[in-house]
Design a protein around this motif. Structure first.
Motif, PDB file in Angstrom:
ATOM      1  N   PHE A 192      34.337 -40.526  65.100  1.00  8.25           N
ATOM      2  CA  PHE A 192      34.542 -40.408  63.653  1.00  8.25           C
ATOM      3  C   PHE A 192      33.634 -39.346  63.033  1.00  8.25           C
ATOM      4  O   PHE A 192      34.042 -38.577  62.161  1.00  8.25           O
ATOM      5  CB  PHE A 192      34.314 -41.761  62.970  1.00  8.25           C
ATOM      6  N   LEU A 193      32.382 -39.298  63.473  1.00  9.03           N
ATOM      7  CA  LEU A 193      31.448 -38.341  62.894  1.00  9.03           C
ATOM      8  C   LEU A 193      31.741 -36.904  63.305  1.00  9.03           C
ATOM      9  O   LEU A 193      31.396 -35.970  62.591  1.00  9.03           O
ATOM     10  CB  LEU A 193      30.009 -38.695  63.282  1.00  9.03           C
ATOM     11  N   THR A 194      32.368 -36.730  64.471  1.00  7.06           N
ATOM     12  CA  THR A 194      32.751 -35.371  64.861  1.00  7.06           C
ATOM     13  C   THR A 194      33.713 -34.780  63.843  1.00  7.06           C
ATOM     14  O   THR A 194      33.578 -33.627  63.410  1.00  7.06           O
ATOM     15  CB  THR A 194      33.402 -35.373  66.253  1.00  7.06           C
ATOM     16  N   GLN A 195      34.685 -35.613  63.485  1.00  2.91           N
ATOM     17  CA  GLN A 195      35.624 -35.151  62.450  1.00  2.91           C
ATOM     18  C   GLN A 195      34.894 -34.940  61.127  1.00  2.91           C
ATOM     19  O   GLN A 195      35.122 -33.954  60.427  1.00  2.91           O
ATOM     20  CB  GLN A 195      36.756 -36.172  62.282  1.00  2.91           C
ATOM     21  N   ARG A 196      34.000 -35.868  60.797  1.00  2.00           N
ATOM     22  CA  ARG A 196      33.234 -35.755  59.561  1.00  2.00           C
ATOM     23  C   ARG A 196      32.332 -34.523  59.578  1.00  2.00           C
ATOM     24  O   ARG A 196      32.091 -33.914  58.542  1.00  2.00           O
ATOM     25  CB  ARG A 196      32.395 -37.020  59.369  1.00  2.00           C
ATOM     26  N   LEU A 197      31.857 -34.149  60.746  1.00  2.00           N
ATOM     27  CA  LEU A 197      30.987 -32.987  60.881  1.00  2.00           C
ATOM     28  C   LEU A 197      31.759 -31.676  60.782  1.00  2.00           C
ATOM     29  O   LEU A 197      31.374 -30.764  60.054  1.00  2.00           O
ATOM     30  CB  LEU A 197      30.254 -33.048  62.228  1.00  2.00           C
ATOM     31  N   LEU A 198      32.858 -31.601  61.531  1.00  2.00           N
ATOM     32  CA  LEU A 198      33.499 -30.313  61.704  1.00  2.00           C
ATOM     33  C   LEU A 198      34.548 -29.978  60.641  1.00  2.00           C
ATOM     34  O   LEU A 198      34.641 -28.831  60.204  1.00  2.00           O
ATOM     35  CB  LEU A 198      34.124 -30.234  63.101  1.00  2.00           C
ATOM     36  N   TRP A 199      35.332 -30.976  60.227  1.00  2.00           N
ATOM     37  CA  TRP A 199      36.404 -30.651  59.291  1.00  2.00           C
ATOM     38  C   TRP A 199      35.908 -30.110  57.957  1.00  2.00           C
ATOM     39  O   TRP A 199      36.512 -29.189  57.396  1.00  2.00           O
ATOM     40  CB  TRP A 199      37.308 -31.867  59.052  1.00  2.00           C
ATOM     41  N   PRO A 200      34.803 -30.646  57.401  1.00  2.00           N
ATOM     42  CA  PRO A 200      34.329 -30.061  56.130  1.00  2.00           C
ATOM     43  C   PRO A 200      33.978 -28.582  56.233  1.00  2.00           C
ATOM     44  O   PRO A 200      33.950 -27.888  55.215  1.00  2.00           O
ATOM     45  CB  PRO A 200      33.077 -30.898  55.801  1.00  2.00           C
ATOM     46  N   LEU A 234      25.117 -38.370  51.899  1.00  2.00           N
ATOM     47  CA  LEU A 234      24.573 -39.344  52.854  1.00  2.00           C
ATOM     48  C   LEU A 234      25.349 -40.655  52.778  1.00  2.00           C
ATOM     49  O   LEU A 234      25.664 -41.275  53.801  1.00  2.00           O
ATOM     50  CB  LEU A 234      23.088 -39.577  52.582  1.00  2.00           C
ATOM     51  N   PHE A 235      25.652 -41.095  51.568  1.00  2.00           N
ATOM     52  CA  PHE A 235      26.483 -42.299  51.405  1.00  2.00           C
ATOM     53  C   PHE A 235      27.887 -42.064  51.959  1.00  2.00           C
ATOM     54  O   PHE A 235      28.509 -42.978  52.520  1.00  2.00           O
ATOM     55  CB  PHE A 235      26.577 -42.688  49.930  1.00  2.00           C
ATOM     56  N   ASP A 236      28.393 -40.845  51.816  1.00  2.00           N
ATOM     57  CA  ASP A 236      29.744 -40.526  52.268  1.00  2.00           C
ATOM     58  C   ASP A 236      29.856 -40.594  53.794  1.00  2.00           C
ATOM     59  O   ASP A 236      30.898 -40.962  54.342  1.00  2.00           O
ATOM     60  CB  ASP A 236      30.116 -39.120  51.770  1.00  2.00           C
ATOM     61  N   ILE A 237      28.768 -40.228  54.496  1.00  2.00           N
ATOM     62  CA  ILE A 237      28.758 -40.260  55.964  1.00  2.00           C
ATOM     63  C   ILE A 237      28.618 -41.683  56.501  1.00  2.00           C
ATOM     64  O   ILE A 237      29.127 -42.024  57.586  1.00  2.00           O
ATOM     65  CB  ILE A 237      27.605 -39.372  56.492  1.00  2.00           C
ATOM     66  N   ALA A 238      27.945 -42.546  55.750  1.00  2.00           N
ATOM     67  CA  ALA A 238      27.604 -43.895  56.225  1.00  2.00           C
ATOM     68  C   ALA A 238      28.806 -44.740  56.667  1.00  2.00           C
ATOM     69  O   ALA A 238      28.708 -45.471  57.663  1.00  2.00           O
ATOM     70  CB  ALA A 238      26.794 -44.629  55.161  1.00  2.00           C
ATOM     71  N   PRO A 239      29.969 -44.731  55.962  1.00  2.00           N
ATOM     72  CA  PRO A 239      31.089 -45.583  56.407  1.00  2.00           C
ATOM     73  C   PRO A 239      31.527 -45.327  57.845  1.00  2.00           C
ATOM     74  O   PRO A 239      31.908 -46.264  58.560  1.00  2.00           O
ATOM     75  CB  PRO A 239      32.211 -45.237  55.415  1.00  2.00           C
ATOM     76  N   GLU A 240      31.475 -44.060  58.314  1.00  2.00           N
ATOM     77  CA  GLU A 240      31.846 -43.779  59.698  1.00  2.00           C
ATOM     78  C   GLU A 240      30.889 -44.476  60.676  1.00  2.00           C
ATOM     79  O   GLU A 240      31.289 -44.963  61.730  1.00  2.00           O
ATOM     80  CB  GLU A 240      31.821 -42.263  59.954  1.00  2.00           C
ATOM     81  N   ILE A 241      29.603 -44.511  60.304  1.00  2.00           N
ATOM     82  CA  ILE A 241      28.624 -45.213  61.141  1.00  2.00           C
ATOM     83  C   ILE A 241      28.918 -46.702  61.139  1.00  2.00           C
ATOM     84  O   ILE A 241      28.870 -47.384  62.179  1.00  2.00           O
ATOM     85  CB  ILE A 241      27.197 -44.926  60.639  1.00  2.00           C
ATOM     86  N   ALA A 295      30.288 -55.995  55.581  1.00  2.00           N
ATOM     87  CA  ALA A 295      31.117 -55.908  54.378  1.00  2.00           C
ATOM     88  C   ALA A 295      30.254 -55.669  53.137  1.00  2.00           C
ATOM     89  O   ALA A 295      30.594 -54.849  52.277  1.00  2.00           O
ATOM     90  CB  ALA A 295      31.936 -57.189  54.221  1.00  2.00           C
ATOM     91  N   VAL A 296      29.134 -56.399  53.052  1.00  4.11           N
ATOM     92  CA  VAL A 296      28.224 -56.220  51.911  1.00  4.11           C
ATOM     93  C   VAL A 296      27.659 -54.798  51.897  1.00  4.11           C
ATOM     94  O   VAL A 296      27.614 -54.129  50.855  1.00  4.11           O
ATOM     95  CB  VAL A 296      27.085 -57.265  51.953  1.00  4.11           C
ATOM     96  N   LEU A 297      27.230 -54.335  53.096  1.00  3.27           N
ATOM     97  CA  LEU A 297      26.706 -52.982  53.188  1.00  3.27           C
ATOM     98  C   LEU A 297      27.762 -51.945  52.783  1.00  3.27           C
ATOM     99  O   LEU A 297      27.460 -50.963  52.090  1.00  3.27           O
ATOM    100  CB  LEU A 297      26.234 -52.686  54.612  1.00  3.27           C
ATOM    101  N   VAL A 327      23.187 -31.407  59.020  1.00  2.00           N
ATOM    102  CA  VAL A 327      21.858 -31.930  59.366  1.00  2.00           C
ATOM    103  C   VAL A 327      21.913 -33.429  59.651  1.00  2.00           C
ATOM    104  O   VAL A 327      21.399 -33.903  60.686  1.00  2.00           O
ATOM    105  CB  VAL A 327      20.859 -31.642  58.224  1.00  2.00           C
ATOM    106  N   ALA A 328      22.553 -34.203  58.765  1.00  4.27           N
ATOM    107  CA  ALA A 328      22.558 -35.665  58.909  1.00  4.27           C
ATOM    108  C   ALA A 328      23.366 -36.107  60.123  1.00  4.27           C
ATOM    109  O   ALA A 328      22.911 -36.938  60.928  1.00  4.27           O
ATOM    110  CB  ALA A 328      23.108 -36.304  57.634  1.00  4.27           C
TER     111      ALA A 328
END
Length: 601
Positions: free
Chosen positions: A300-308, A39-46, A79-81, A165-166
């Motif tokens: 960005f999330l499409t790549q994050r979704l499909l490439w893994p 979940l933390f790994d997906i957050a930077p793309e958002i 930046a803090v987030l 799912v996420a």
């Protein structure tokens, strides 16, 4: 066949989870850390999409609605987030790696120990029907294969599921239409994963079998290296090993061919999903139907979704190998123990050593030979000698006495107690076995003599060695009792190994001593030494001897001739010669004379 292979893999997984019930908390903790990390790994793309939204819309951005009006404040908040998200991802990556790897190490160590301890409790028929190489491959290589899956594959499998799912949730919140387009390839990917898994399942099962064959061949050849050299068969054995090794390579090649085809197929499905998001989302952003920042998030999330999902190929590869290994491990653990141990009752102390076989029958399943209705009685302190042709049933009686097997009918008793009603420990501690095939463990001379009593003092070890007439040659060894004997005692002669075996049995000080062809493979000098030792230790001890050399048993209180699993003759040396039957005929063959020699005293 494919659906059957899939069912086998998931059935093996269920069996593994049942076996690992005691590790449930560790598995849950590791799984939770894997989920949070992803979940933390997906957050930077958002956050990247949110940052684009800040730059484009500034005071009208999504972050501005949270109370941060200026663009500078919004960038600072992001930046803090970002810092906390990256820190959280790193922390939970550390935690899941520690948890999964430690779980893998602990589970594989416990599983190997459980498998070995279970194998030790199986009857001798199991070991006579399995090669040692196959068992070693199961306890070592198969367990290691399962460890490799738990070390990385389990986490990867969980994180792929979390990603789908996420990311899917984010997509449907932003744009159900694009979510539908992006997710269109996923059923194909999942179907492809299971398709290749079904194809790979039986192939990896074959790979595991070939590993066992290879280990068996190596083990047998190294154990028989002296025979190979003496027959100058090095080239032939090298060719046979190459044949088995090539079979392993071929099995692996077939499995690799199937698993390697997965990624190219999945790449094209991923490309279709990415192009749909990129094109349709871009058009919607140009028309103003989709926020620019949201468009960035989706790309960005499409790549994050499909490439893994391409990692499913490697994960399924690990999974199939692990499940093939798991089946072999759990199948070994499921082999029933036929010789049951009665832990609650021991032989009555002190054990006098009276042995009786009461109408005992037993047949080997593989060959059908054995013994049929044999009844024998050996009073405590007496010597019984068993003679007969190879395969007549002599050694079978010894195996029944030691409860390597249980008789199909009748009872074996010690001091009137049926041995099936007492613990194996108390039974076997009361019996000392010296066999023709002496097995010495890698270690020192002292370690091997004291194998039955590791706590014995050096004085007791030396006394046992003296009684077995082994002390003289032990003193001549480079380091005396501390001399390493090598694997299986290869650094000692056959006679020396036999004397150490006798010393090992004597140090145990059993009330019953069993000699199974103990002098058949030694020279005359060693035989004479062992005979002298037996005259010393036979007093007050029950001795049961199996011998082909009749000269070694003339002093026995009773000699029993076994033929085709039944008693053919019985009596003393003198009475059997006088009867002029099978024993007398064999005596004449071995001595070359009709006259009987004086009885050894």
């Amino acid at each position: 066949m494919s659906s059957h292979a899939t069912a086998n893999s998931f059935h093996a997984l269920k069996r593994l989870l049942r076996y690992a019930r005691g590790y449930r908390r560790r598995i849950i903790a590791a799984t939770v850390c894997s989920i949070i990390n992803k979940l933390f790994d997906i957050a930077p793309e958002i956050l990247i999409g949110v940052a684009i939204d800040v730059v484009v819309n500034q005071e009208r951005s999504f972050v501005a609605r949270a109370g941060f009006e200026s663009a500078q404040e919004q960038i600072f908040v992001l930046a803090v987030l970002t810092f906390f998200i990256w820190a959280g991802e790193s922390i939970f990556e550390y935690l899941y790696q520690i948890l999964w790897r430690n779980l893998a190490q602990r589970l594989q160590a416990d599983m190997r120990q459980d498998t070995y301890e279970h194998a030790q409790r199986l009857d001798m028929a199991f070991f006579e029907s399995r090669s040692s190489g196959q068992l070693v491959a199961t306890m070592n290589d198969d367990v290691n294969q399962l460890e490799r899956f738990l070390d990385g594959g389990a986490n990867a499998l969980i994180q792929v599921g979390v990603t789908v799912v996420a990311v899917g949730a984010v997509f449907f919140v932003i744009s159900p239409l694009i979510a539908l387009l992006a997710f269109t390839p996923i059923p194909l990917i999942i179907w492809g994963a299971f398709f290749f898994q079904r194809k790979a399942g039986p192939l990896y099962a074959d790979v595991r079998e070939k590993v066992g064959d290879l280990a068996s061949r190596l083990s047998n050849n190294l154990a028989g290296i002296a025979t190979i050299k003496s027959f100058t068969s090095e080239t032939r054995e090298a060719d046979r090993l190459r044949e088995v090794s090539e079979a392993y390579v071929t099995a692996n090649r077939r499995a690799i061919r199937v698993s390697s085809a997965f990624i190219p197929v999945i790449r094209m499905a991923i490309l279709a999903g990415f192009l749909a998001t990129f094109t349709v989302g871009g058009m919607m952003a140009l028309r103003g139907d989709l926020n620019v920042g949201a468009y960035g998030v989706l790309v960005f999330l499409t790549q994050r979704l499909l490439w893994p999902l391409t990692g499913l190929a490697e994960v399924i590869d690990l999974f199939e190998r692990a499940m093939a290994s798991t089946r072999r491990i759990l199948d070994l653990l499921a082999v029933p123990i036929t010789v049951r141990d009665n832990h609650d009752r021991s032989l009555a102390k002190p054990v006098r050593g009276e042995v009786s076989f009461e109408a005992v029958s037993f047949r080997y399943v593989s060959s059908g030979v054995g013994v049929d209705g044999i009844s024998l009685h050996v009073p405590a302190g007496h010597t019984l000698a068993l003679v007969g042709a190879t395969g007549s049933g002599k050694s079978t009686l010894i195996k029944l006495l030691l409860r390597f097997y249980d008789p199909s009918a009748g009872n074996v008793c010690i001091d009137g107690q049926p041995i099936g009603e007492v613990s194996l420990r108390s039974l076997r501690q009361s019996i000392g076995l010296v066999s023709q095939d002496v097995y010495l463990f890698e270690g020192s001379v002292r370690d091997n003599i004291a194998y039955g009593r590791p706590e014995a003092s050096d004085a007791e070890v030396v006394e046992a060695a003296r009684t077995a007439e082994a002390w003289e040659f032990i003193q001549a060894l480079p380091e005396g009792l501390g001399t390493a004997v090598g694997e299986r005692g290869v650094r000692l002669s056959g006679g020396q190994r036999q004397r150490l075996s006798l010393a090992r049995a004597l140090l145990k000080d059993p009330p019953i001593l069993v000699l199974d062809e103990a002098t058949s493979a030694v020279d005359n000098e060693t035989e004479a030494a062992i005979q002298r030792s037996l005259r010393k230790i036979g007093h007050g001890r029950t001795v049961i001897m199996i011998a082909h050399r009749l000269s070694t048993i003339v002093h026995a209180d009773e000699i029993v001739v076994i033929e085709a699993g039944q008693v053919a003759e019985r009596g003393t040396h003198h009475s059997l010669l006088a009867a002029d039957g099978r024993y007398a005929a064999q005596w004449r063959v071995q001595t070359g004379a009709v006259e009987e020699p004086p009885v050894l005293t």
